[in-house]
Design a protein around this motif. Structure first.
Motif, PDB file in Angstrom:
ATOM      1  N   UNK A  34       0.523  -1.000   0.178  1.00 38.51           N
ATOM      2  CA  UNK A  34      -0.048  -0.075  -0.119  1.00 38.51           C
ATOM      3  C   UNK A  34       0.715   1.214  -0.164  1.00 38.51           C
ATOM      4  N   UNK A  35       0.015   2.410   0.088  1.00 43.51           N
ATOM      5  CA  UNK A  35       0.712   3.833  -0.397  1.00 43.51           C
ATOM      6  C   UNK A  35       1.931   3.610   1.238  1.00 43.51           C
ATOM      7  N   UNK A  36       0.875   2.900   2.195  1.00 41.03           N
ATOM      8  CA  UNK A  36       1.714   3.683   3.716  1.00 41.03           C
ATOM      9  C   UNK A  36       1.997   2.385   4.548  1.00 41.03           C
ATOM     10  N   UNK A  37       2.992   1.352   3.706  1.00 40.95           N
ATOM     11  CA  UNK A  37       3.080   0.147   4.574  1.00 40.95           C
ATOM     12  C   UNK A  37       3.201   0.236   6.211  1.00 40.95           C
ATOM     13  N   UNK A  38       4.359   0.760   6.436  1.00 38.45           N
ATOM     14  CA  UNK A  38       4.100   1.234   8.648  1.00 38.45           C
ATOM     15  C   UNK A  38       3.067   1.876   8.539  1.00 38.45           C
ATOM     16  N   UNK A  39       2.557   3.058   8.200  1.00 36.22           N
ATOM     17  CA  UNK A  39       1.384   3.519   8.329  1.00 36.22           C
ATOM     18  C   UNK A  39       0.088   2.109   8.828  1.00 36.22           C
ATOM     19  N   UNK A  40       0.198   1.565   7.678  1.00 39.77           N
ATOM     20  CA  UNK A  40      -1.455  -0.158   8.171  1.00 39.77           C
ATOM     21  C   UNK A  40      -0.954  -0.722   8.934  1.00 39.77           C
ATOM     22  N   UNK A  41       0.121  -1.119   9.141  1.00 40.32           N
ATOM     23  CA  UNK A  41       0.998  -2.059  10.325  1.00 40.32           C
ATOM     24  C   UNK A  41       1.045  -1.415  11.782  1.00 40.32           C
ATOM     25  N   UNK A  42       0.960   0.093  11.850  1.00 42.05           N
ATOM     26  CA  UNK A  42       1.158   0.825  12.414  1.00 42.05           C
ATOM     27  C   UNK A  42      -0.118   0.671  13.140  1.00 42.05           C
ATOM     28  N   UNK A  43      -1.727   0.916  12.636  1.00 44.24           N
ATOM     29  CA  UNK A  43      -2.835   0.658  12.991  1.00 44.24           C
ATOM     30  C   UNK A  43      -3.210  -0.805  13.273  1.00 44.24           C
ATOM     31  N   UNK A  44      -2.825  -1.737  12.163  1.00 43.27           N
ATOM     32  CA  UNK A  44      -3.053  -2.789  13.228  1.00 43.27           C
ATOM     33  C   UNK A  44      -2.566  -3.250  14.283  1.00 43.27           C
ATOM     34  N   UNK A  45      -1.083  -2.345  14.861  1.00 47.63           N
ATOM     35  CA  UNK A  45      -1.227  -2.476  15.673  1.00 47.63           C
ATOM     36  C   UNK A  45      -1.570  -1.495  17.290  1.00 47.63           C
ATOM     37  N   UNK A  46      -2.494  -0.732  15.951  1.00 52.24           N
ATOM     38  CA  UNK A  46      -2.728  -0.166  17.675  1.00 52.24           C
ATOM     39  C   UNK A  46      -2.193   1.292  18.123  1.00 52.24           C
ATOM     40  N   UNK A  47      -1.031   1.616  17.064  1.00 59.76           N
ATOM     41  CA  UNK A  47       0.015   2.493  17.522  1.00 59.76           C
ATOM     42  C   UNK A  47      -0.049   3.468  16.620  1.00 59.76           C
ATOM     43  N   UNK A  48       0.659   5.101  16.677  1.00 56.02           N
ATOM     44  CA  UNK A  48       0.800   6.008  15.447  1.00 56.02           C
ATOM     45  C   UNK A  48       2.268   5.475  15.046  1.00 56.02           C
ATOM     46  N   UNK A  49       1.940   6.248  13.950  1.00 53.06           N
ATOM     47  CA  UNK A  49       3.033   5.174  12.335  1.00 53.06           C
ATOM     48  C   UNK A  49       4.855   5.912  12.918  1.00 53.06           C
ATOM     49  N   UNK A  50       4.659   7.183  13.413  1.00 51.47           N
ATOM     50  CA  UNK A  50       6.178   7.506  14.053  1.00 51.47           C
ATOM     51  C   UNK A  50       6.409   6.843  15.305  1.00 51.47           C
ATOM     52  N   UNK A  51       5.555   5.982  16.008  1.00 49.00           N
ATOM     53  CA  UNK A  51       5.740   5.367  17.189  1.00 49.00           C
ATOM     54  C   UNK A  51       6.774   3.551  16.360  1.00 49.00           C
ATOM     55  N   UNK A  52       6.450   3.380  15.320  1.00 54.85           N
ATOM     56  CA  UNK A  52       6.561   2.376  14.846  1.00 54.85           C
ATOM     57  C   UNK A  52       7.575   2.320  14.408  1.00 54.85           C
ATOM     58  N   UNK A  53       7.585   3.551  13.844  1.00 57.36           N
ATOM     59  CA  UNK A  53       8.920   3.612  12.618  1.00 57.36           C
ATOM     60  C   UNK A  53      10.331   3.724  13.982  1.00 57.36           C
ATOM     61  N   UNK A  54       9.770   4.574  15.216  1.00 54.32           N
ATOM     62  CA  UNK A  54      10.743   4.742  16.520  1.00 54.32           C
ATOM     63  C   UNK A  54      11.198   3.070  16.375  1.00 54.32           C
ATOM     64  N   UNK A  55      10.029   2.596  16.906  1.00 50.67           N
ATOM     65  CA  UNK A  55      10.374   1.229  17.718  1.00 50.67           C
ATOM     66  C   UNK A  55      11.356   0.061  16.791  1.00 50.67           C
ATOM     67  N   UNK A  56      11.486   0.315  15.398  1.00 54.40           N
ATOM     68  CA  UNK A  56      12.186  -0.142  14.295  1.00 54.40           C
ATOM     69  C   UNK A  56      13.059   0.411  14.694  1.00 54.40           C
ATOM     70  N   UNK A  57      13.652   1.223  14.232  1.00 60.06           N
ATOM     71  CA  UNK A  57      14.453   1.609  14.655  1.00 60.06           C
ATOM     72  C   UNK A  57      15.758   1.469  15.892  1.00 60.06           C
TER      73      UNK A  57
END
Length: 152
Positions: free
Chosen positions: A24-47
């Motif tokens: 999808x256009x924003x895969x990290x946002x989609x995964x974050x939504x599925x996990x119930x967190x913000x996209x920025x938090x997901x990216x921070x956790x990945x880093x």
């Protein structure tokens, strides 16, 4: 960071990423939504997980041969006192996709991915020169799809 140090969200994230990212256009946002967190938090956790070594590789998997490249499994018999030095030399090659220690006479196994099939032999020759050890080229004869999922 040990597996015990992962919180529940980290564990769900690592488990979810083993299924791949949605196209999808924003895969990290989609995964974050599925996990119930913000996209920025997901990216921070990945880093944070990458920096801690929990995630050793994060990126797409390409079928090198379909793209015109070369791919092979290779192995070395490395004397134990030289293992770290040889691992460092092998891992310095950008064509080395990943490298594993094995409990076997051939105790170092690694995957080479090159831009052209002919480049495999060149890289093997260069690794032999850099390590002083013969490289055993183990090209695939048949492909199997094994879905390896390691739940955290």
């Amino acid at each position: 960071m040990s597996p015990a140090a992962l919180d529940a969200v980290d564990r769900r994230l690592v488990n979810r990423l083993q299924d791949g990212l949605p196209l999808v256009a924003r895969p990290f946002a989609a995964v974050a939504a599925a996990l119930g967190i913000a996209e920025g938090e997901l990216l921070y956790r990945l880093e944070r997980l990458r920096e801690a070594g929990v995630l050793s590789r994060f990126g797409p998997l390409y079928h090198a041969e379909r793209l015109g490249g070369g791919l092979t499994l290779a192995a070395l018999a490395v004397p134990e006192p030289d293992f770290e030095r040889v691992a460092e030399a092998v891992n310095a090659f950008p064509e080395v996709a990943h490298n594993y220690r094995r409990e076997h006479a051939l105790n170092m196994w690694f995957v080479l991915a090159t831009e052209t099939p002919g480049r495999i032999a060149e890289v093997i020759e260069a690794i032999e020169a850099a390590t002083g050890l013969p490289v055993f080229n183990l090209p695939k004869e048949e492909e199997f799809h094994v879905r390896l999922h390691l739940p955290v």
